[in-house]
Design a protein around this motif. Sequence first.
Motif: not given
Length: 113
Positions: A59-72
Amino acid sequence: MTFFSQLLLAQGDTQPPQGGIFGNQFLFFGLMIVMFYFLLIRPQQRQRKELEKRLAALQKGDEVVTTAGIHGIVHNVKDKTVVLKVAEGTMIEFDKPAVATVLKKESAAAVSK
């Protein structure tokens, strides 16, 4: 005749069982398959199901890390994609399977403190 010679004659020409410690090869291969299932396949299935559950709950506002290592931070969630805010005014759209780690809003705030 001694006791041991009578014992040997009573047994006849019996041969020791073939196949080694496991008795036969089919039992050995069966045990190997069971070990592979419980040590490799089952944990991977459990991790995949857990990740699918977390991706479905994005959901909106969750912090995630992608498989490429990008934090967002999740800005928008669509059917097959998710839009991440990686910097002020910078949005990147990723496929949902590209998200490797999900930190909820509460846990993200606790980690940053």
